[in-house]
Design a protein around this motif. Sequence first.
Motif, short mmCIF file in Angstrom:
data_model
loop_
_atom_site.label_atom_id
_atom_site.label_comp_id
_atom_site.label_asym_id
_atom_site.label_seq_id
_atom_site.Cartn_x
_atom_site.Cartn_y
_atom_site.Cartn_z
N VAL A 296 0.84 -1.20 0.00
CA VAL A 296 0.00 0.00 0.00
C VAL A 296 0.88 1.25 0.00
CG1 VAL A 296 -1.81 1.26 1.23
CG2 VAL A 296 -1.85 -1.24 1.16
N GLY A 300 -0.04 2.92 -3.21
CA GLY A 300 -1.34 3.44 -2.84
C GLY A 300 -1.39 4.96 -2.81
N SER A 301 -2.62 5.45 -2.78
CA SER A 301 -2.84 6.89 -2.64
C SER A 301 -2.75 7.27 -1.15
CB SER A 301 -4.22 7.26 -3.17
OG SER A 301 -5.23 6.66 -2.35
N GLU A 303 -5.14 8.38 0.57
CA GLU A 303 -6.35 7.83 1.18
C GLU A 303 -6.20 6.34 1.45
OE1 GLU A 303 -6.29 9.75 -1.56
OE2 GLU A 303 -7.01 11.61 -0.59
N ASP A 304 -5.55 5.62 0.54
CA ASP A 304 -5.31 4.19 0.73
C ASP A 304 -4.43 3.95 1.96
OD1 ASP A 304 -6.71 3.52 -1.62
OD2 ASP A 304 -4.88 3.63 -2.85
N ARG A 307 -6.39 4.49 5.15
CA ARG A 307 -7.28 3.34 5.41
C ARG A 307 -6.50 2.15 5.96
NH1 ARG A 307 -10.13 5.12 0.79
NH2 ARG A 307 -8.77 3.88 -0.58
N GLU A 308 -5.31 1.93 5.42
CA GLU A 308 -4.51 0.79 5.88
C GLU A 308 -4.06 0.98 7.33
OE1 GLU A 308 -2.33 -2.90 5.61
OE2 GLU A 308 -4.16 -2.05 4.75
N ASN A 338 4.80 8.96 0.28
CA ASN A 338 3.97 7.90 0.82
C ASN A 338 4.43 7.49 2.22
OD1 ASN A 338 3.02 8.09 -1.78
ND2 ASN A 338 2.86 5.88 -2.09
#
Length: 352
Positions: A296, A300-301, A303-304, A307-308, A338
Motif C-alpha cells: 500500500v 497506494g494513494s 487515502e489508501d 485506510r490501511e 507515501n
Amino acid sequence: MGFKEGWQAINMQMPDAVPRTEYSAHVHWELVEKVTGIDTKKIENRDRASAAFIKNWDFSLLWYANIHKNYLERFGKISNMGHAVYAESSAGGSDKDENTSVLFKDVDEALALDCTKFYGEFDQSELIATYEREYEAMCRDYPDTVNMGGVYITLVSGLTYVYGWEMFLECMAYEEFDRVMQSYYEWVKQFYEAFAKSNVPVLMMHDDITWTSGKFASRAWYDQNVLPYLKKLLEPCKRAGKKILFTSDGNYGEFTDAIVDCGADMLFFEPHSDMEGFAKKHGKTHGFVGDVDTRVLLSGSKEDIEREVKRVMEFGKRYPGFVMAVGNHIPPNTPVDNALWYDEFYRKYRAR
C-alpha cells in the motif's frame, strides 16, 4: 514515545499510545535525509542520520540480531543463493549479487554433513562479550528505544544458507536429513546458551520457517525437525528471564500456537499472516508486531495509506502488547511522500 512504551508493550502493560518499530526505513536514505535534514549522500553522515531518524520517528523497538551467516563462514563454507536488488550498497552501487554457488552438488555428500564438526565451536566468553558489547553500543547510539540481541540463522534460515533452497528441499525427502537437522540444532544452541548468560534482556529469535504461502513441508516434518528444537533453544533464555521476540517471513499462522508454546513473548508478522486472528487468541497474554502492508505504501494513494493504518490500528490498539510496523520493510523504492503520509497517519491514530 520510545523506550518506555516499547518496554510496556513487551511486558503487556498497555502504553497510552501504540508504540512503533520499522525494519529498514532508517536506511531509506532519501527518506532519512528528508526527515532529518542530514546529507545522506555523504557516507560518513549515515550513521548519525539513521540515529536521528530513529529518534524522530519514535522507534520503541529496534530489530537486531548479532549472529548471521558470517558465523557459519568462520570455519566452514556455505552456498550462495544470490541477492536481488534491494538497496544501495555502502560502497555505492546496489546489493545485487548474481554469483550463485552451491556447497553440495551430491545428495549423499549433503546428507553426510555434521554441522557441529563442519562449522565449529565458538568460545562462550567471546560470544557473551559480543552480545554485551553490541548491546551497549546500540544503547549508546539509540538510547530512546528498546534494544536487543539475537540469532538470525536459527534452524531453517541457517540450513538454507548452508545448502541453498533446492538442495535443502531435496534432502528433506530422506530420513538421513533428520540427523542433519539435529546436528545443526546442536551447533546453533551455543549461541542461545551464550545469550542466556549475557546481560542483554531481549532476544530476537529469527527463523524463516515458512514461505509467503505458508509451510513448505508437512506439519509432521515441522513437529519432528523444527518446533521441538526451537523450544529447546529457548529454554536457557527463558530460565534466565529474557524476553523472547520471534520473527519469520511468510505466513506462519499455522505455527503461532506452537511458537507461543516454545516461549516467545512477542511475535512479528508480515501482512499475509492473520495477525488479527492471533490477537483474538493470544493478544491478552502475548505481544505482536505489524502489519501495515508495504504494498500500500509502494503504490497506494494518501487515502489508501490512511485506510490501511486505520485498519491495523482499529484492532491492534485494543491489545496491550501491540506494536505498529510496516511488514515487510519500507524498502528504498517506497515513494518518500507515501512514507511521510504513513508517518502522519501513525501519529494521528496512535493514541489509545
